[in-house]
Design a protein around this motif. Structure first.
Motif, PDB file in Angstrom:
ATOM      1  N   ALA A 214       3.066   2.083  12.200  1.00  0.00           N
ATOM      2  CA  ALA A 214       4.021   1.747  11.128  1.00  0.00           C
ATOM      3  C   ALA A 214       3.679   2.565   9.882  1.00  0.00           C
ATOM      4  O   ALA A 214       2.493   2.824   9.597  1.00  0.00           O
ATOM      5  N   HIS A 215       4.718   2.961   9.137  1.00  0.00           N
ATOM      6  CA  HIS A 215       4.514   3.860   8.001  1.00  0.00           C
ATOM      7  C   HIS A 215       3.462   3.327   7.015  1.00  0.00           C
ATOM      8  O   HIS A 215       2.546   4.054   6.607  1.00  0.00           O
ATOM      9  N   GLY A 216       3.596   2.063   6.636  1.00  0.00           N
ATOM     10  CA  GLY A 216       2.683   1.492   5.635  1.00  0.00           C
ATOM     11  C   GLY A 216       1.247   1.466   6.125  1.00  0.00           C
ATOM     12  O   GLY A 216       0.302   1.722   5.360  1.00  0.00           O
TER      13      GLY A 216
ATOM     14  N   VAL B 225      -1.176  12.581   2.215  1.00  0.00           N
ATOM     15  CA  VAL B 225      -1.084  11.294   2.929  1.00  0.00           C
ATOM     16  C   VAL B 225       0.273  11.192   3.616  1.00  0.00           C
ATOM     17  O   VAL B 225       0.358  10.857   4.809  1.00  0.00           O
ATOM     18  N   HIS B 226       1.331  11.510   2.879  1.00  0.00           N
ATOM     19  CA  HIS B 226       2.658  11.398   3.498  1.00  0.00           C
ATOM     20  C   HIS B 226       2.908  12.494   4.526  1.00  0.00           C
ATOM     21  O   HIS B 226       3.563  12.244   5.537  1.00  0.00           O
ATOM     22  N   ALA B 227       2.366  13.674   4.288  1.00  0.00           N
ATOM     23  CA  ALA B 227       2.507  14.733   5.298  1.00  0.00           C
ATOM     24  C   ALA B 227       1.894  14.280   6.616  1.00  0.00           C
ATOM     25  O   ALA B 227       2.427  14.545   7.696  1.00  0.00           O
TER      26      ALA B 227
ATOM     27  N   VAL C  32       0.436   4.239  -2.600  1.00  0.00           N
ATOM     28  CA  VAL C  32       0.265   5.644  -2.202  1.00  0.00           C
ATOM     29  C   VAL C  32       1.318   6.522  -2.884  1.00  0.00           C
ATOM     30  O   VAL C  32       1.017   7.613  -3.361  1.00  0.00           O
ATOM     31  N   HIS C  33       2.565   6.027  -2.934  1.00  0.00           N
ATOM     32  CA  HIS C  33       3.607   6.805  -3.632  1.00  0.00           C
ATOM     33  C   HIS C  33       3.155   7.090  -5.067  1.00  0.00           C
ATOM     34  O   HIS C  33       3.296   8.200  -5.576  1.00  0.00           O
ATOM     35  N   ALA C  34       2.627   6.056  -5.715  1.00  0.00           N
ATOM     36  CA  ALA C  34       2.241   6.199  -7.120  1.00  0.00           C
ATOM     37  C   ALA C  34       1.064   7.179  -7.265  1.00  0.00           C
ATOM     38  O   ALA C  34       1.098   8.084  -8.106  1.00  0.00           O
TER      39      ALA C  34
ATOM     40  N   MET D  96       0.842  -1.206   0.000  1.00  0.00           N
ATOM     41  CA  MET D  96       0.000   0.000   0.000  1.00  0.00           C
ATOM     42  C   MET D  96       0.877   1.256   0.000  1.00  0.00           C
ATOM     43  O   MET D  96       0.525   2.261  -0.610  1.00  0.00           O
ATOM     44  N   ASP D  97       2.023   1.199   0.670  1.00  0.00           N
ATOM     45  CA  ASP D  97       2.937   2.351   0.640  1.00  0.00           C
ATOM     46  C   ASP D  97       3.325   2.660  -0.817  1.00  0.00           C
ATOM     47  O   ASP D  97       3.291   3.814  -1.259  1.00  0.00           O
ATOM     48  N   THR D  98       3.647   1.611  -1.568  1.00  0.00           N
ATOM     49  CA  THR D  98       3.982   1.796  -2.989  1.00  0.00           C
ATOM     50  C   THR D  98       2.818   2.423  -3.754  1.00  0.00           C
ATOM     51  O   THR D  98       3.008   3.363  -4.530  1.00  0.00           O
TER      52      THR D  98
END
Ligand SMILES: NC(=O)c1ccc[n+]([C@@H]2O[C@H](COP(=O)([O-])OP(=O)(O)OC[C@H]3O[C@@H](n4cnc5c(N)ncnc54)[C@H](O)[C@@H]3O)[C@@H](O)[C@H]2O)c1
Ligand SMILES: [Fe+2]
Length: 379
Positions: free
Chosen positions: A279-281, A265-267, A200-202, A196-198
Motif C-alpha cells: 500500500a502506498h502509505g 521516497v515517492h520515486a 512524507v509529502h511535507a 505518514m504519506d502526508t
C-alpha cells in the motif's frame, strides 16, 4: 532579462475546510449546474456510514444520483474504465468522490475519460489531458494522500507491474471538501499510513530542489501538524483536535508539493506498489527514514529544521531518529520484508524508480546503485 528561475504556484481546486463541510456537497454541484451525479466510493467507506449523509443531501438538492461502491484499494486501469462506463450509462454530468486516494483518483480519472474519451493509458505523463474533466467534488475520508487537491492521479497497470501517474490541471477535482469528521471512523492502521504519506509529502517538498520560501512555509507547517498530531489520531480516532490538525497538514502539504514535486521516497514507493502490492502509505512510511539518512548530508540545514519541526533537536540525524520512532509509535513495521517484499524484486523496482521525475528534484544526486542500496537498507 531572461529569468534564471521562475517559481509558479498553482492550485486548480477550490478547497473548503471545516467540520461538517461535507454536508454542503450540494452547493458546488449547484454551482456547476450538475443534475446527474455518480457517487464514487468503496464498500469500507460505505459501511462506515459516510455515504448515507451525502446521499441525503443529494436527495434534498433534487439531484438524480447513483452510488458506485466498487472502488478497490490502489485502483487499476480496468477499475477506472468500469467506473467511467457506469457514469456514461447513467449519463452523469458530475461526480462526488467519497473515500481515500483510491476513490478520489478513480473518480478524477473517470471524469477525465467522460470529458476526453480514450483510456487512462492515453493520458499518462505530464499535461496530456486536453479538456477539463467533468466536475468532481472530492470528500476525503483519509488524511491523506491529498488526491482531492493535487493534479496527480495514481493508477495501477497490473500488466506492466507499474503504477502510472497522470499529471494534469485538467484531471483534478474541481472542489475539495476537507471535513475532519469524515476521518473519525478511519481505522488506526489506515490513519497511520495515510498520515505518514502526508508527512512524507511535507518533508520531501520541504527539502527538494524545487522548494522555495512560499512552499517551504506550507511544508514546514504540515510537518509540525502531522509530526505532533499523528500519534494522537492513531491512538484515539475520536480525538477531533488531532483529526483536524492532520487534515490541515494534508492541505498545507498538498499545496506545497503540488508546486514542487517530491523526492526519492515517492520515486521508490510507486514500484513497491506496482511489483509487490505494498500500500502506498506503508511504502512511503518505511522508506522515509532511510531516504532521509541518505539525503541529510546534502541538505543538513533543511533536515535540521525538519527535526525541530518534528519536536526533536534542530539536528538532521535527530530528525531521522524521530521518524524511525514515529513509525514504531503508530504501528508501522520497520522492514519492507514484513510487507511481503523480497530481494528479487529490487532490480526491477530500481529500474522503474530511477526513471521518476522525483529523482531529479531529490536534494542529493541519486544513481541506480543508490536506489538499490536504499531498497536493501529498508528490506
Ligand atoms: N493522487 C495523488 O496525488 C496520490 C498521492 C498518494 C497516493 N495516491 C493513491 O491513493 C491510493 C491510496 O489512498 P488512501 O491511502 O487514502 O487509501 P484508500 O483510499 O485505498 O483506502 C484504504 C482503506 O481504508 C478504508 N477507509 C478509508 N477511509 C475510511 C474511513 N474514514 N472510515 C473507515 N474506513 C475507511 C477504505 O474502505 C479502504 O479499505 C493509492 O492508489 C495511491 O497510489 C494518490
Ligand atoms: Fe504519497
Amino acid at each position: 532579462m531572461t529569468p534564471t528561475r521562475v517559481d509558479v504556484f498553482r492550485i486548480p481546486t477550490r478547497i473548503s475546510f471545516g467540520r461538517g463541510v461535507a454536508l454542503t456537497v450540494a452547493t458546488p454541484l449547484q454551482q456547476v449546474g450538475a443534475k446527474r451525479v455518480l457517487v464514487v466510493t468503496d464498500k469500507g467507506v460505505r459501511d462506515a456510514g459516510l455515504v448515507q449523509p451525502i446521499e441525503e443531501r443529494l436527495r434534498e438538492g433534487g439531484f438524480t444520483y447513483e452510488v458506485y461502491d466498487e472502488v478497490v484499494p490502489d485502483p487499476g486501469v480496468g477499475e477506472v474504465q468500469r467506473c467511467y462506463e457506469r457514469a456514461r450509462e447513467m449519463r452523469a454530468d458530475a461526480f462526488v468522490a467519497v473515500g481515500g486516494g483510491s476513490a478520489i483518483d478513480t473518480a478524477k480519472m473517470a471524469a477525465t475519460l467522460l470529458a476526453n474519451g480514450g483510456t487512462v493509458l492515453d493520458y499518462v505523463g505530464i499535461d496530456k489531458v486536453p479538456k477539463p474533466a467533468a466536475p468532481v467534488v472530492a470528500v476525503p475520508t483519509t488524511a491523506g494522500t491529498g488526491a482531492e487537491i493535487t493534479i496527480n492521479s495514481v493508477i495501477a497497470d497490473p500488466e506492466q507491474h507499474k503504477k502510472l501517474v497522470i499529471i494534469s490541471p485538467n484531471a483534478t477535482a474541481l472542489f475539495a471538501l476537507e471535513d475532519p469528521e469524515m476521518t473519525r471512523t478511519c481505522p488506526p492502521f489506515i490513519t497511520a499510513i495515510t498520515g505518514m504519506d502526508t508527512l512524507v509529502h511535507a518533508i520531501e517538498s520541504f527539502v527538494c530542489k524545487n522548494a522555495y520560501p512560499m512552499t517551504q512555509v506550507l511544508a514546514l507547517e504540515a510537518i509540525r501538524d502531522a509530526g505532533q498530531a499523528l500519534g494522537a489520531a492513531v491512538k484515539d480516532g475520536a480525538d477531533m483536535e488531532a483529526r483536524e490538525r492532520m487534515m490541515r497538514a494534508v492541505v498545507s502539504a498538498s499545496l506545497a508539493f503540488s508546486n514542487t514535486r517530491l523526492g526519492n521516497v515517492h520515486a521508490m514507493a510507486l514500484p513497491l506498489g506496482g511489483w509487490c502490492h505494498v500500500a502506498h502509505g506503508t511504502a512511503v512510511a518505511v522508506l522515509l527514514p532511510h531516504v532521509m539518512d541518505f539525503n541529510r548530508t546534502a541538505a543538513p540545514e533543511a533536515y535540521a529544521t525538519v527535526g525541530e519541526a518534528l519536536g526533536t533537536k534542530k539536528d538532521a540525524q535527530a530528525a531521522v531518529k524521530r521518524v524511525f520512532q514515529l513509525n514504531n509509535e503508530v504501528g508501522i513495521k520497520p522492514k519492507l520484508s514484513e510487507y511481503g517484499v523480497t530481494e528479487d524484486a529490487i532490480p526491477s523496482m530500481s529500474k522503474d524508480a530511477i526513471q521518476s521525475g522525483n529523482i531529479l528534484v531529490n536534494p542529493r544526486e541519486t544513481k541506480l546503485e543508490d536506489i538499490e542500496a536504499l531498497y536493501r537498507a529498508a528490506l
